[in-house]
Design a protein around this motif. Sequence first.
Motif, PDB file in Angstrom:
ATOM      1  N   ILE A  75       0.859  -1.195   0.000  1.00 32.32           N
ATOM      2  CA  ILE A  75       0.000   0.000   0.000  1.00 32.32           C
ATOM      3  C   ILE A  75       0.893   1.243   0.000  1.00 32.32           C
ATOM      4  O   ILE A  75       1.737   1.416   0.881  1.00 32.32           O
ATOM      5  N   THR A  76       0.722   2.037  -1.028  1.00 24.58           N
ATOM      6  CA  THR A  76       1.444   3.305  -1.148  1.00 24.58           C
ATOM      7  C   THR A  76       0.514   4.423  -0.728  1.00 24.58           C
ATOM      8  O   THR A  76      -0.656   4.428  -1.133  1.00 24.58           O
ATOM      9  N   VAL A  77       1.031   5.345   0.065  1.00 28.05           N
ATOM     10  CA  VAL A  77       0.226   6.528   0.368  1.00 28.05           C
ATOM     11  C   VAL A  77       0.761   7.717  -0.427  1.00 28.05           C
ATOM     12  O   VAL A  77       1.951   8.029  -0.375  1.00 28.05           O
ATOM     13  N   ALA A  78      -0.124   8.299  -1.206  1.00 32.08           N
ATOM     14  CA  ALA A  78       0.176   9.553  -1.906  1.00 32.08           C
ATOM     15  C   ALA A  78      -0.492  10.638  -1.072  1.00 32.08           C
ATOM     16  O   ALA A  78      -1.671  10.928  -1.232  1.00 32.08           O
ATOM     17  N   ALA A  79       0.285  11.183  -0.143  1.00 38.03           N
ATOM     18  CA  ALA A  79      -0.294  11.899   0.984  1.00 38.03           C
ATOM     19  C   ALA A  79      -0.613  13.355   0.702  1.00 38.03           C
ATOM     20  O   ALA A  79      -1.438  13.952   1.394  1.00 38.03           O
ATOM     21  N   VAL A  80       0.049  13.936  -0.300  1.00 37.72           N
ATOM     22  CA  VAL A  80       0.003  15.399  -0.419  1.00 37.72           C
ATOM     23  C   VAL A  80      -0.387  15.843  -1.838  1.00 37.72           C
ATOM     24  O   VAL A  80      -1.331  16.620  -2.017  1.00 37.72           O
ATOM     25  N   GLY A  81       0.374  15.388  -2.832  1.00 37.86           N
ATOM     26  CA  GLY A  81       0.125  15.835  -4.200  1.00 37.86           C
ATOM     27  C   GLY A  81       0.500  17.289  -4.396  1.00 37.86           C
ATOM     28  O   GLY A  81       1.083  17.940  -3.515  1.00 37.86           O
ATOM     29  N   ALA A  82       0.150  17.795  -5.569  1.00 39.11           N
ATOM     30  CA  ALA A  82       0.520  19.165  -5.915  1.00 39.11           C
ATOM     31  C   ALA A  82      -0.695  20.056  -6.133  1.00 39.11           C
ATOM     32  O   ALA A  82      -0.566  21.248  -6.342  1.00 39.11           O
ATOM     33  N   GLU A 135       1.221   2.723  10.636  1.00 40.78           N
ATOM     34  CA  GLU A 135       0.427   1.902  11.556  1.00 40.78           C
ATOM     35  C   GLU A 135      -0.784   1.306  10.846  1.00 40.78           C
ATOM     36  O   GLU A 135      -1.221   0.198  11.142  1.00 40.78           O
ATOM     37  N   ALA A 136      -1.310   2.039   9.886  1.00 34.00           N
ATOM     38  CA  ALA A 136      -2.515   1.585   9.175  1.00 34.00           C
ATOM     39  C   ALA A 136      -2.201   0.570   8.081  1.00 34.00           C
ATOM     40  O   ALA A 136      -3.119  -0.068   7.563  1.00 34.00           O
ATOM     41  N   GLY A 137      -0.923   0.432   7.695  1.00 33.32           N
ATOM     42  CA  GLY A 137      -0.578  -0.601   6.717  1.00 33.32           C
ATOM     43  C   GLY A 137       0.177  -0.136   5.492  1.00 33.32           C
ATOM     44  O   GLY A 137       0.460  -0.931   4.599  1.00 33.32           O
ATOM     45  N   ALA A 138       0.506   1.151   5.414  1.00 28.07           N
ATOM     46  CA  ALA A 138       1.278   1.620   4.250  1.00 28.07           C
ATOM     47  C   ALA A 138       2.719   1.137   4.337  1.00 28.07           C
ATOM     48  O   ALA A 138       3.237   0.889   5.432  1.00 28.07           O
ATOM     49  N   LEU A 146      -7.633   6.564   5.164  1.00 28.99           N
ATOM     50  CA  LEU A 146      -7.747   6.010   3.801  1.00 28.99           C
ATOM     51  C   LEU A 146      -6.920   4.736   3.662  1.00 28.99           C
ATOM     52  O   LEU A 146      -7.358   3.754   3.048  1.00 28.99           O
ATOM     53  N   ILE A 147      -5.726   4.741   4.242  1.00 27.69           N
ATOM     54  CA  ILE A 147      -4.868   3.547   4.158  1.00 27.69           C
ATOM     55  C   ILE A 147      -5.475   2.393   4.943  1.00 27.69           C
ATOM     56  O   ILE A 147      -5.459   1.246   4.499  1.00 27.69           O
ATOM     57  N   GLY A 148      -6.041   2.707   6.109  1.00 27.20           N
ATOM     58  CA  GLY A 148      -6.672   1.662   6.920  1.00 27.20           C
ATOM     59  C   GLY A 148      -7.799   0.966   6.170  1.00 27.20           C
ATOM     60  O   GLY A 148      -7.988  -0.249   6.279  1.00 27.20           O
ATOM     61  N   ARG A 149      -8.538   1.735   5.393  1.00 27.97           N
ATOM     62  CA  ARG A 149      -9.629   1.134   4.616  1.00 27.97           C
ATOM     63  C   ARG A 149      -9.079   0.161   3.565  1.00 27.97           C
ATOM     64  O   ARG A 149      -9.620  -0.923   3.363  1.00 27.97           O
ATOM     65  N   VAL A 150      -8.003   0.547   2.903  1.00 28.49           N
ATOM     66  CA  VAL A 150      -7.403  -0.349   1.896  1.00 28.49           C
ATOM     67  C   VAL A 150      -6.918  -1.632   2.572  1.00 28.49           C
ATOM     68  O   VAL A 150      -7.112  -2.739   2.059  1.00 28.49           O
ATOM     69  N   ALA A 151      -6.300  -1.483   3.737  1.00 35.87           N
ATOM     70  CA  ALA A 151      -5.800  -2.667   4.456  1.00 35.87           C
ATOM     71  C   ALA A 151      -6.947  -3.600   4.816  1.00 35.87           C
ATOM     72  O   ALA A 151      -6.833  -4.824   4.691  1.00 35.87           O
ATOM     73  N   GLU A 152      -8.071  -3.028   5.227  1.00 36.40           N
ATOM     74  CA  GLU A 152      -9.245  -3.854   5.551  1.00 36.40           C
ATOM     75  C   GLU A 152      -9.770  -4.577   4.316  1.00 36.40           C
ATOM     76  O   GLU A 152     -10.134  -5.757   4.375  1.00 36.40           O
ATOM     77  N   MET A 153      -9.812  -3.847   3.203  1.00 35.36           N
ATOM     78  CA  MET A 153     -10.271  -4.469   1.952  1.00 35.36           C
ATOM     79  C   MET A 153      -9.364  -5.644   1.583  1.00 35.36           C
ATOM     80  O   MET A 153      -9.825  -6.690   1.122  1.00 35.36           O
ATOM     81  N   ALA A 154      -8.062  -5.464   1.794  1.00 34.71           N
ATOM     82  CA  ALA A 154      -7.106  -6.520   1.454  1.00 34.71           C
ATOM     83  C   ALA A 154      -7.353  -7.753   2.311  1.00 34.71           C
ATOM     84  O   ALA A 154      -7.420  -8.881   1.799  1.00 34.71           O
ATOM     85  N   ARG A 155      -7.480  -7.529   3.592  1.00 33.11           N
ATOM     86  CA  ARG A 155      -7.679  -8.675   4.500  1.00 33.11           C
ATOM     87  C   ARG A 155      -8.965  -9.402   4.166  1.00 33.11           C
ATOM     88  O   ARG A 155      -9.014 -10.630   4.145  1.00 33.11           O
ATOM     89  N   ALA A 156     -10.009  -8.636   3.858  1.00 33.85           N
ATOM     90  CA  ALA A 156     -11.292  -9.259   3.503  1.00 33.85           C
ATOM     91  C   ALA A 156     -11.167 -10.100   2.241  1.00 33.85           C
ATOM     92  O   ALA A 156     -11.891 -11.074   2.050  1.00 33.85           O
TER      93      ALA A 156
END
Length: 277
Positions: free
Chosen positions: A7-14, A40-43, A243-253
């Motif tokens: 899981i990559t976090v694109a935290a800021v952008g331009a 902590e959330a999985g990134a 947002l990252i935590g949600r992706v991690a949950e989707m992965a586990r599911a």
Amino acid sequence: MPDPLIITVAAVGAELTREQQPNLPITAEELGLDAEQCAEAGASIYHLHVRDESGAPTMDVDAFAAAKQAIEDRTDLIVQFTSGGAVADAESARLAPLDLRPEMASLTTGTVNFGDDVFSNPIPLVRSFYERMRALDIVPEFEIFEPGMIATADRMYEEAGADHHRHYDFVLGVPGAMPAWGDSVEFLARHLPEDATWSATGIGRHHIPIAEAAIASGGHVRSGFEDVRYFEPGRLAESNGQLIGRVAEMARAAGRPVATPTETRHLLGLREPRGTL
Ligand code: ZN
């Protein structure tokens, strides 16, 4: 057993402003705290743009150095610098932060319409960025906004006689670029080299379907404020970590474990982590 999910976090952008998303991290300290929550959330990868004191995007080397330090002080995330900057940045400015030798950097391998702007990446510029990254032992993440960019990345890899691991990120749904169609992810993945890895992100309302498609088909996922600022329609996300935590949950599911930074370094063939050089 499928590969663990990177899981990559694109935290800021331009593009995003504090007015649009009040929780956007801007200062180095905020970025360090944000990175900690995301870890902590999985990134495992932190895709980094930085801002100046006014919140405007900048390619200032000192700002990148401070942010990188803050993230590395608090986490063992892989720091991936943007080399795209903002659409108006000059080539030399986009290149300068690479001298700080992040483990990875993004590399967009072609020019593309980006809303009403043009994200300009002529081939000679892409080639010079790619040469610089290889000289500094920085693994590129090829940013794919449309299919021709895959062909360009692969042609450059072959021309250079390169032998690094190839990792691609599909950015789908930018107005002017490849849409987040139901079969976009599958189509692009089918045209990658056999031993490549890839992640995908859908912009805005396309975010969840694209993440689901990537998880289901053995890819990896990018999320974060650069790509999506709402957690659900009408409700802004509270943090990148949410947002990252949600992706991690989707992965586990879906039966995919979430990769640690160490596992991600292994999957992407990165040089040894910090501290062991
Ligand atoms: Zn970016």
